[in-house]
Design a protein around this motif. Structure first.
Motif, short mmCIF file in Angstrom:
data_model
loop_
_atom_site.label_atom_id
_atom_site.label_comp_id
_atom_site.label_asym_id
_atom_site.label_seq_id
_atom_site.Cartn_x
_atom_site.Cartn_y
_atom_site.Cartn_z
N ALA A 258 -47.15 22.79 29.29
CA ALA A 258 -46.51 24.10 29.17
C ALA A 258 -47.12 25.10 30.14
O ALA A 258 -46.42 25.87 30.80
CB ALA A 258 -46.62 24.61 27.73
N THR A 259 -48.45 25.11 30.25
CA THR A 259 -49.13 26.01 31.18
C THR A 259 -48.72 25.72 32.62
O THR A 259 -48.48 26.63 33.42
CB THR A 259 -50.66 25.89 31.03
N MET A 260 -48.66 24.43 32.97
CA MET A 260 -48.24 24.05 34.31
C MET A 260 -46.82 24.54 34.60
O MET A 260 -46.52 25.04 35.69
CB MET A 260 -48.33 22.53 34.48
N ASN A 261 -45.96 24.42 33.61
CA ASN A 261 -44.58 24.89 33.79
C ASN A 261 -44.52 26.40 33.94
O ASN A 261 -43.74 26.92 34.74
CB ASN A 261 -43.75 24.42 32.59
N GLU A 262 -45.34 27.10 33.19
CA GLU A 262 -45.40 28.56 33.31
C GLU A 262 -45.83 28.97 34.72
O GLU A 262 -45.32 29.95 35.28
CB GLU A 262 -46.36 29.13 32.28
N MET A 263 -46.75 28.22 35.31
CA MET A 263 -47.18 28.50 36.67
C MET A 263 -46.06 28.20 37.67
O MET A 263 -45.80 28.99 38.59
CB MET A 263 -48.41 27.64 37.02
N LEU A 264 -45.41 27.08 37.49
CA LEU A 264 -44.41 26.60 38.46
C LEU A 264 -43.14 27.42 38.42
O LEU A 264 -42.50 27.65 39.45
CB LEU A 264 -44.11 25.12 38.17
N LEU A 290 -40.34 26.26 25.74
CA LEU A 290 -40.85 27.60 25.45
C LEU A 290 -41.36 28.28 26.71
O LEU A 290 -41.11 29.48 26.94
CB LEU A 290 -41.95 27.52 24.40
N ALA A 291 -42.06 27.52 27.55
CA ALA A 291 -42.59 28.10 28.79
C ALA A 291 -41.46 28.52 29.72
O ALA A 291 -41.51 29.60 30.33
CB ALA A 291 -43.51 27.09 29.48
#
Length: 444
Positions: A258-264, A290-291
């Motif tokens: 999820a964090t990686m997706n939020e960054m990308l 969710l991200a």
């Protein structure tokens, strides 16, 4: 009621009627558990998150990307066409402004499907992301597109499709090919002579955890995307880097995804691998959704999650730190193209690059040999030609006139097809003419 910051469209297609076998990791349960989890968690009760049905890709949609021999219907089922159509639906939702972003949770997957298709390899038959991307370009005009493949296995098929395309940036972050199928995806694989640096591979060591993945994203992927400035970012959202996946050796978590997706911040995500059907996929997919929607995902936690148990060691961290120092330069300052007869880069003959390739379709047990020829043209990305034979089958010809073809390359493409028809050298001939949107097939 929760409200999404980004309007998210989700497309489901579990492919009830397609499986390699009833017990194979790539089967319908991969999505059924996820579907149940998303509904139980109330994802679709969040204002701004909506579910959609997939479209069905046409034969022409596939032939815009692939040379399928002897024909599309001989290698791909209707489920493959719906899977690709699900990705196309995600693209249309975003391109037409109905959704800010979209996630195609579909199967069968596609990122091991190469430019030429004689069968299935790595559970993949047609490259659903490539079919989607070329649908975008056909319908909405020429676009600069970045594909970030986060599957644990190197996206060798997508790399092959876009090896010569300067308008497509392909980044694959994966488990080192020395330790996992398909045994490729190394830093020296940078693209063809007219697209050097547009392919970038980030091979991570086994047991890499959240720290290593997110470090690579922050220090390698994000600066390159900022420089490339794509019109669209596509995430090939494989989920088999998870610490419970049965066929890989990584230690990524659902919250890490999820964090990686939020960054990308991808415009479109398309599901690829991921075979921890109950212990990982429902939680990873929930976190990604969710991200993408811009909703808090901090409470996502899968069963048996113990950060201390899966934390990477200092040697792994040091290795990834060194990768982060060296790999960006391959994009920002790519080396001069160095052709050599090693079966990978190829050899230069006159004004053409020739590559001999041997490809094994592990899912179907097919061996293929290819001779790929690309014109080294100063006015366009060059005419693409491939002569291919699977096992002891007939010799086939594929010719692609690129979307930016100059008159010389366009004329040469038609000449090669006409010559093949007159001489009768090939059992099947396929022409992909992206410039004029003409797709022809001949069989004898």
């Amino acid at each position: 009621m929760l409200k999404a910051n980004n309007k998210l469209g989700i497309i489901f297609f579990p492919a009830f009627d397609w499986a390699i076998s009833s017990t194979h990791p790539e089967r319908q349960e991969r999505l059924l558990y996820t579907q149940d989890q998303l509904r139980e968690e109330g994802l679709f009760e969040i204002d701004g998150i909506s579910e959609y049905k997939p479209d069905v890709a046409t034969i022409e949609d596939v032939e815009r990307v692939h040379f399928c021999f002897p024909e599309v219907s001989s290698v791909a089922t209707r489920s493959h066409l719906i899977s690709a159509g699900g990705a196309m639906k995600a693209a249309d939702l975003v391109m037409e402004g109905e959704r800010d972003c979209a996630f195609a949770m579909v199967r069968p997957p596609g990122h091991h499907a190469m430019k030429v298709v004689h069968g299935s390899r790595g559970f993949c038959t047609i490259n659903i992301e490539a079919v989607m991307i070329e649908h975008i370009r056909e319908k909405y005009g020429r676009k600069k597109i970045a594909i970030v493949d986060t599957d644990c296995h190197h996206g060798d098929g997508t790399q092959d499709v876009y090896w010569h395309d300067p308008d497509t940036l392909f980044i694959s972050i994966h488990q080192d090919g020395r330790t996992l199928y398909p045994g490729s995806g190394f830093p020296q694989e940078l693209g063809g002579p007219n697209a050097m640096g547009r392919t970038l591979n980030i091979p991570l060591p086994p047991n890499t955890s959240d720290e290593g993945f997110l470090m690579a994203m922050e220090r390698i992927v994000m600066p390159i995307l900022d420089d490339f400035k794509p019109d669209l970012i596509i995430n090939s959202a494989g989920q088999d880097n998870h610490f419970t996946d049965p066929i890989t050796n990584m230690n990524f978590s659902a919250r890490g995804y999820a964090t990686m997706n939020e960054m990308l911040k991808p415009d479109i995500a398309v599901l690829e691998g991921g075979y921890s059907i109950q212990g990982a996929l429902p939680y990873i997919n929930l976190g990604i959704c969710l991200a993408m929607a811009g909703v808090d995902y901090s409470q996502i936690r899968e069963p048996n999650y113990n950060p201390d148990k899966i934390r990477q060691d200092a040697q792994t961290t040091a290795y990834i730190t060194e990768l982060c120092e060296q790999l960006p330069d391959l994009y920002f300052n790519p080396p001069k193209f160095n052709a050599k007869d090693d079966g990978k880069q190829g050899v230069i003959s006159g004004d053409s690059l020739l590559r001999h390739k041997q490809i094994y379709y592990d899912t179907d047990g097919i061996n293929e040999v290819q001779l790929e020829t690309v014109t080294m043209c100063s006015d366009c990305r060059g005419l693409f030609k491939v002569e291919t034979r699977a096992d002891s089958g007939p010799l086939c010809l594929g010719v692609e006139i690129p979307i930016d073809a100059c008159p010389k390359c366009r004329n040469l493409g038609y000449h090669l097809v006409e010559e093949g028809l007159i001489k009768g050298t090939y059992r099947y001939i396929q022409l992909i003419n992206r410039l004029d949107k003409e797709y022809l097939r001949y069989g004898f």
